[in-house]
Design an enzyme around this catalytic site. Structure first.
Site, short mmCIF file in Angstrom:
data_model
loop_
_atom_site.label_atom_id
_atom_site.label_comp_id
_atom_site.label_asym_id
_atom_site.label_seq_id
_atom_site.Cartn_x
_atom_site.Cartn_y
_atom_site.Cartn_z
N TYR A 16 6.91 -1.79 3.93
CA TYR A 16 6.90 -3.29 4.34
C TYR A 16 5.99 -4.04 3.84
O TYR A 16 6.27 -5.06 3.28
CB TYR A 16 6.60 -3.42 5.93
CG TYR A 16 6.45 -4.81 6.59
CD1 TYR A 16 7.58 -5.48 6.77
CD2 TYR A 16 5.33 -5.21 6.97
CE1 TYR A 16 7.62 -6.60 7.14
CE2 TYR A 16 5.16 -6.35 7.42
CZ TYR A 16 6.21 -7.34 7.35
OH TYR A 16 5.97 -8.55 7.95
N LYS A 20 6.50 -7.08 1.04
CA LYS A 20 5.83 -8.60 1.09
C LYS A 20 4.99 -8.65 -0.17
O LYS A 20 5.01 -9.90 -0.80
CB LYS A 20 4.99 -8.60 2.09
CG LYS A 20 5.47 -8.71 3.52
CD LYS A 20 4.54 -8.34 4.68
CE LYS A 20 3.47 -9.61 4.84
NZ LYS A 20 2.62 -9.56 5.77
#
Length: 95
Positions: A16, A20
């Site tokens: 994750y 980003k």
């Protein structure tokens, strides 16, 4: 606390976080090349999420507030002395 600026390098520890970081790098590169005038915003953990706790790492922060308000007991899944930046969705939207 730590100050995060445009020169702060991302050091993700999860898929994750890596996703980003890739988004920030693409935004920066496309802005540098003049394809767009982009701005990125790094928000603290946004709480309180509606619904039941999920597998998100930050879900525990919402649980610490949400569950006691609904009368549900919880076990604190993090160190009680942990310092962590939080905001509400209304504060994040309203600025």
């Amino acid at each position: 606390g730590d100050v995060i600026s445009d020169s702060t390098r991302a050091a993700p520890h999860t898929t994750y976080g890596m996703t980003k970081a890739c988004g920030e790098l693409l935004l920066s590169d496309y802005s540098r090349r003049g394809f767009l005038d982009g701005r990125g915003v790094r928000l603290p953990t946004v709480i309180v999420r509606p619904g039941k706790p999920n597998a998100a790492t930050t879900s525990c922060f919402s649980s610490v507030i949400r569950e006691p308000l609904s009368g549900t007991a919880i076990a604190l899944p993090i160190d009680g002395n942990l310092k962590h930046a939080l905001t509400s969705y209304t504060a994040a939207v309203d600025g």
